[in-house]
Design an enzyme around this catalytic site. Structure first.
Site, PDB file in Angstrom:
ATOM      1  N   ILE A 141      37.269  43.459  44.988  1.00 29.01           N
ATOM      2  CA  ILE A 141      37.839  42.253  44.387  1.00 29.01           C
ATOM      3  C   ILE A 141      36.870  41.868  43.275  1.00 29.01           C
ATOM      4  CG2 ILE A 141      36.720  40.821  46.154  1.00 29.01           C
ATOM      5  CD1 ILE A 141      38.925  38.786  45.825  1.00 29.01           C
ATOM      6  N   SER A 142      37.384  41.688  42.081  1.00 30.76           N
ATOM      7  CA  SER A 142      36.532  41.515  40.911  1.00 30.76           C
ATOM      8  C   SER A 142      35.732  40.214  40.952  1.00 30.76           C
ATOM      9  CB  SER A 142      37.366  41.541  39.628  1.00 30.76           C
ATOM     10  OG  SER A 142      38.008  42.786  39.467  1.00 30.76           O
ATOM     11  N   GLN A 143      34.634  40.207  40.241  1.00 32.23           N
ATOM     12  CA  GLN A 143      33.792  39.025  40.035  1.00 32.23           C
ATOM     13  C   GLN A 143      34.669  37.864  39.544  1.00 32.23           C
ATOM     14  OE1 GLN A 143      31.457  39.670  36.596  1.00 32.23           O
ATOM     15  NE2 GLN A 143      30.086  37.938  36.910  1.00 32.23           N
TER      16      GLN A 143
END
Length: 226
Positions: A73-75
């Site tokens: 899950i992206s930053q």
């Protein structure tokens, strides 16, 4: 890499609402995200519900988090920057490539009329759809398939965002943009990429570089080979 203060709620559980507010203020607003609708959407979506249970205490930290199968899950900051670049008004049909856990699709659903998300790993796609449905994000549908080829049956799209890096801009995604549509995608090799914003205007394609980044590779016919 930044880390959130250990704010606790009842029963020694983290106070996720407080951590989410802190995330918006320190990671997004303070670093230049200005679209109030994007900030409000990021503040409303419970990111901790989109990460594995063992990582929930880290859900609002300034970093990507593993969700299994080699995916992340992206930053939060990168999610906000890419969504802000689409300049959504609420009336759009949006395509997201790389649904992962469904988090970015949930945020986008607060900002657009309809969201189609594509994930090439069937188990992740199924889990993302179940999670989104359970949490009440009713204007999102998750599809299993080769995201590098887009989702032709539902095209054209007013905006497309890609949460994985491609070696070049996939032509099918450009073709599936509506007139005036915007495509936001990381482009580069497996070590270094830049987020690009491509806009279709009167048949012409205009592109600009937004931000340096590092994403997992986009796998598929128009991405990197598996």
């Amino acid at each position: 890499m930044g880390f959130s203060v250990a704010i606790e709620g009842p029963h020694n559980e983290p106070d996720y609402d407080a951590l989410r507010r802190e995330m918006v203020q320190t990671q997004l607003r303070a670093r230049g995200v200005r679209d109030v609708r994007v900030l409000d959407a990021m503040a409303s979506v419970p990111r901790h519900q989109f990460v594995p249970v063992e990582f929930r205490k880290h859900a609002y930290e300034d970093q990507p988090i593993s969700i299994g199968e080699g995916q992340t899950i992206s930053q939060p900051y990168m999610v906000a920057v890419m969504i802000e670049a689409m300049a959504l008004t609420g009336a759009e049909k949006v395509l997201e490539i790389g649904a992962g856990s469904g988090y970015a699709a949930a945020v986008i659903s607060r900002l657009a009329k309809q969201v189609f998300a594509v994930e090439n790993r069937a188990s992740l796609a199924l889990a993302a759809q179940e999670r989104l449905t359970r949490l009440g994000f009713e204007n999102v549908s998750v599809h299993t398939g080769d995201g590098s080829a887009g989702l032709r049956d539902a095209a054209p799209f007013d905006a497309i965002v890609v949460a994985a890096a491609a070696p070049s801009v996939p032509q099918p995604l450009v073709d599936q943009l509506a007139e005036g549509g915007r495509l936001v995608i990381p482009v580069g090799d497996d070590q270094s990429q830049n987020v690009m914003m491509i806009q279709k205007s009167r048949g012409e394609i205009v592109s600009r570089t937004l931000h340096h980044c590092r994403f997992v590779p986009l796998v598929g016919r128009y991405g990197f080979s598996s």
